[in-house]
Design an enzyme around this catalytic site. Structure first.
Site, PDB file in Angstrom:
ATOM      1  N   ASP A   1       0.835  -1.205   0.000  1.00 36.36           N
ATOM      2  CA  ASP A   1       0.000   0.000   0.000  1.00 36.36           C
ATOM      3  C   ASP A   1       0.872   1.259   0.000  1.00 36.36           C
ATOM      4  OD1 ASP A   1      -2.267   1.573   0.204  1.00 36.36           O
ATOM      5  OD2 ASP A   1      -2.962   0.706   2.099  1.00 36.36           O
TER       6      ASP A   1
ATOM      7  N   ASP B   1     -10.920   2.308  -2.891  1.00 34.67           N
ATOM      8  CA  ASP B   1     -11.447   2.064  -1.551  1.00 34.67           C
ATOM      9  C   ASP B   1     -12.968   2.134  -1.545  1.00 34.67           C
ATOM     10  OD1 ASP B   1      -9.111   1.527  -0.310  1.00 34.67           O
ATOM     11  OD2 ASP B   1      -8.808   3.525   0.520  1.00 34.67           O
TER      12      ASP B   1
HETATM   13  C1  DGJ Z   1      -5.755   2.089   1.973  1.00 31.43           C
HETATM   14  C2  DGJ Z   1      -6.179   0.836   1.254  1.00 31.43           C
HETATM   15  O1  DGJ Z   1      -6.711   1.149   0.015  1.00 31.43           O
HETATM   16  C3  DGJ Z   1      -7.163   0.089   2.124  1.00 31.43           C
HETATM   17  O2  DGJ Z   1      -7.630  -1.043   1.449  1.00 31.43           O
HETATM   18  C4  DGJ Z   1      -6.511  -0.274   3.425  1.00 31.43           C
HETATM   19  O3  DGJ Z   1      -5.476  -1.189   3.190  1.00 31.43           O
HETATM   20  C5  DGJ Z   1      -5.975   0.966   4.105  1.00 31.43           C
HETATM   21  N1  DGJ Z   1      -5.161   1.758   3.236  1.00 31.43           N
HETATM   22  C6  DGJ Z   1      -5.197   0.596   5.343  1.00 31.43           C
HETATM   23  O4  DGJ Z   1      -4.578   1.669   5.904  1.00 31.43           O
END
Ligand code: DGJ
Length: 731
Positions: free
Chosen positions: A478, A548
């Site tokens: 990430d 997200d």
């Molecule tokens: C952003 C990601 O897109 C989410 O799926 C998740 O992993 C969060 N970060 C965690 O901080």
């Protein structure tokens, strides 16, 4: 596919299956000009298209009007500050501070296969399925050489381009701008198609008119970004999904970019795509070189759909390297939306247990398992397991999950550091920051200066150590903030302008190391949702988290924009809980499953909190995934209708390449009163074959499905969806 040089007319001809690209050499000085890009043609004597015969004549015959020539010639690699006022492809500053540069032809080579730019992701090909033209240009005054690479592929209508600049002089030269594509075309009434967005709203398709002057897309955020995508297309006015001419341009890079169309005083278009020149410079020492990232050009005379299918084939066959490329991905469950930071081993195992019983194959532990990370205010950089949360340690948890018959995956955000972390307290100078200026926090964190080798090594070792400590088969990488305060305590003043690109190169090196040391690891890239969904990352990870926003309706437009370029097998898509955490919408569990099937299928919810009715659907959805994943992974994608356009329903299809079957997904987003059934035409099947719709008696010809279509009943209820499986009939 073929590449040849017509010596008499001094024209290079690059042929793909259905398209053709011509480059010419003009005048004694050897100006390299664009001649033609479009459907395949037999002639190469088209040098007249460079308009060198018209006013203002070539400099050799009319040096009085050299300036007019330079400002109108369709340069293939335009220089700067020597008479062409349009967007340059290259800018430099020499040791005297001068910025003029003009490249002209020196030599060329044509060979089978495709070289790779060092340290950069790029399309690959072998001697059987690709060919390359290398044109060498020079600016003798500066002692600079430019190598232009053009590669074609046997199986797709795409051309990959990149540029390498070499300093053959005795002096240092600063490279201040370098575009990987520059292409001068006539304006035949195009619209510019772009993908814009924001967090939770990535890759929204938008058309723009092209007026005189400049229209651009770009990122100066250090990543390809949520906001704009390193892509644009020129679509002929009136081009539709399946008809009309479309030129697509996509940059295989994960950092700053600029994509631009400039309409000149003579109504010609100059298309440019490359690293954004803002905050960029690269010092070329004597003998040094710089290879600019690759960009891909796709020509389609079968509308947007033709372009889409070319990109999908190109990326499936020539970009994704992972051993998972055409393999079934495990159905995963991720605990992020289920627990956020609030979990312990007991909670995780309760989810895993229930998930395993329902047929889910991989358990992914997301953010919050390390340091003292109970919210987003600390611990990035301290990659040691928090044993207060994961009692008994990570190997124990992984064993427990494995015992349930599931694989185990883990989340990392390796490029970041929290100000409240041991790593930052030990190495404050490892964060990107400017002397004397308090760096800007974003999600409470700083970005590590990956141009510093020991910081990059530390990042790698932290990830590798955890991966080696237990049986971990999946990694979610990430990145939750963009770059600001561009200063590196590692680089000297002269090299500060290199930070952004060095950062991206270091990221690529890290992922390269990772996929080499852990070749069986399933890597999923991610950036605060889909801010680094780009072809550069696809070279390292076969799948990328798309957004997200997991709401099934929002996902229709996000996934439409993403699937415009990317194969469905690369699009991270999960079924999540309702009301949806981002938009609060409630949609049927079944529709959420159907929408997530158009991607790497998985779940992101607390499966222990679902109703019995919802739970019962999970094994059925997983069975659908197992049934269709091969088709979805390898088939041809057709966009039949777009909720983005009609605000009512959405429909797309994946058709098997051999014409044996197709899967149509239909989502009626809004129920409408007193509506007749809707007619859906289903392209992509063999017009001569006969087909049956699973669950129905009668059969249809492929041509009837494509042109007459089928009827889909209008039923009451919002957000209803159905899958229509079309299979070859025996009769
Ligand atoms: C952003 C990601 O897109 C989410 O799926 C998740 O992993 C969060 N970060 C965690 O901080």
């Amino acid at each position: 596919m073929n590449i040849q040089y017509d010596k008499e007319h001094r024209i290079f001809q690059l042929d793909t299956g259905n398209s053709c690209y011509l480059i010419g050499i003009a005048d004694e000085e050897g100006f390299l000009g664009h001649v033609y890009y479009g459907p395949k043609i037999a002639d190469t004597d088209l040098a007249y298209l460079m308009r060198t015969e018209e006013h203002p004549f070539l400099p050799s015959g009319n040096d009085r009007e050299r300036g007019s020539f330079l400002d109108s010639f369709p340069f293939e690699f335009p220089g700067n500050n020597v008479g062409d006022y349009r967007e340059s492809a290259v800018e430099v500053k020499d040791c005297r501070g001068n910025s003029a540069v003009l490249f002209t032809y020196r030599s060329h080579k044509i060979f089978r296969g495709k070289p790779m730019p060092e340290g950069l992701p790029a399309t690959f090909g072998d001697e059987e399925n690709s060919m390359t033209l290398l044109i060498e240009l020079a600016d003798e005054v500066l002692g600079l050489k430019a190598e232009l690479y053009y590669s074609v592929f046997a199986d797709c209508d795409a051309i990959a381009r990149s540029v390498r600049i070499c300093n053959c002089s005795q002096e240092e030269i600063a490279l201040e701008k370098i575009m990987s594509v520059s292409l001068d075309m006539d304006d035949d009434d195009y619209r510019m198609l772009v993908l814009h967005g924001s967090w939770a709203r990535e890759r929204q398709m938008e058309y723009r008119g092209i007026g005189h002057g400049k229209q651009s897309v770009g990122s100066v955020r250090g990543e390809s970004s949520h906001q704009e995508h390193p892509f644009f297309a020129l679509a002929a006015n009136g081009a539709t999904q399946e008809q009309g001419e479309v030129y697509g341009f996509h940059f295989i890079y994960s950092g700053n970019f600029l994509g631009q169309v400039e309409k000149s005083q003579y109504d010609s278009l100059r298309v440019s795509l490359g690293i954004h020149p803002a905050n960029f410079s690269w010092i070329l020492a004597p003998g040094g070189s710089f290879h600019a990232p690759e960009a891909v050009m796709v020509y389609s005379d079968r509308g947007l759909g033709g372009m889409t299918r070319t990109f999908h084939d190109l990326y499936r066959n020539h970009l994704i390297r992972s051993s998972y490329r055409m393999k079934k991905r495990p159905v995963l469950i991720n605990n992020w939306e289920a627990t956020y930071f609030d979990f312990d081993d007991e909670k995780l195992l309760s989810i895993a247990k229930e998930a395993a019983a329902l047929g889910i194959e991989l358990f992914v532990m997301d953010d919050g398992w390390f340091g003292r990370r109970n919210d987003d205010s600390s611990s990035l950089g301290d990659w040691t397991v928090n044993e207060e949360k994961i009692r008994g340690g990570l190997p124990h948890l992984v064993e427990e999950v494995n015992r349930l018959g599931m694989e185990f995956g883990i989340w990392f955000e390796p490029e970041m550091v929290s100000p409240d972390s041991d790593l930052y307290r030990q190495h404050p100078d490892w964060a990107i920051a400017l002397p004397g200026r308090r760096p800007c926090r974003s999600r409470n964190q700083y970005v590590l200066d990956l141009s510093r080798p020991e910081a990059a090594d530390h990042v790698y070792e932290s990830v590798a150590r955890i991966l080696k400590s237990a049986n971990i088969t999946y990694l979610k990488w990430d990145m939750n903030r963009q770059l600001t305060d561009l200063g590196s305590a590692f680089l000297d003043g002269k090299h500060q302008g290199e930070l952004m690109h060095r950062y991206v190169l270091a990221l690529y090196r890290l992922q390269e190391r990772l996929v080499r040391e852990f070749p069986d690891l399933l890597l999923e890239n991610c950036s605060g949702g889909g801010a680094r969904f780009d072809p550069g990352m696809l070279y390292y990870s076969p799948q990328i988290w798309c957004s997200d926003d997991t709401d099934a309706v929002e996902r229709l437009t996000i996934q439409e924009g993403t699937a415009l370029l990317y194969p469905l097998s690369s699009i991270g898509a999960h079924v999540s809980a309702c009301p949806n955490h981002t938009v609060g919408r409630v949609t049927p569990f079944a529709s959420r499953g159907h929408v997530a099937l158009a991607g790497t299928f998985g779940y992101e919810l607390d499966v222990t909190a679902l109703s019995g009715e919802e739970k019962a659907q999970i094994p059925e959805q997983i069975a659908l995934y197992h049934q269709y994943q091969g088709l979805i992974q390898s088939g041809d994608y057709y966009r039949i209708a777009s909720y983005r356009e009609n605000h009512s329903f959405d429909c797309y299809e994946v058709a098997a390449k051999d014409g044996s079957e197709a899967l149509v997904t239909y989502v009626q987003v809004l129920a409408e009163p007193n509506r007749r059934s809707r007619r859906i035409k289903i392209p992509g099947l063999d017009p001569k074959k006969r087909y049956r719709i699973e669950g129905q008696e009668r059969s249809y010809s492929g041509s009837a499905l494509a042109h007459a279509g089928i009827l889909i009943a209008n039923r009451p209820g919002d957000f209803r969806s159905e899958l229509i499986h079309i299979i070859e009939a025996d009769d």
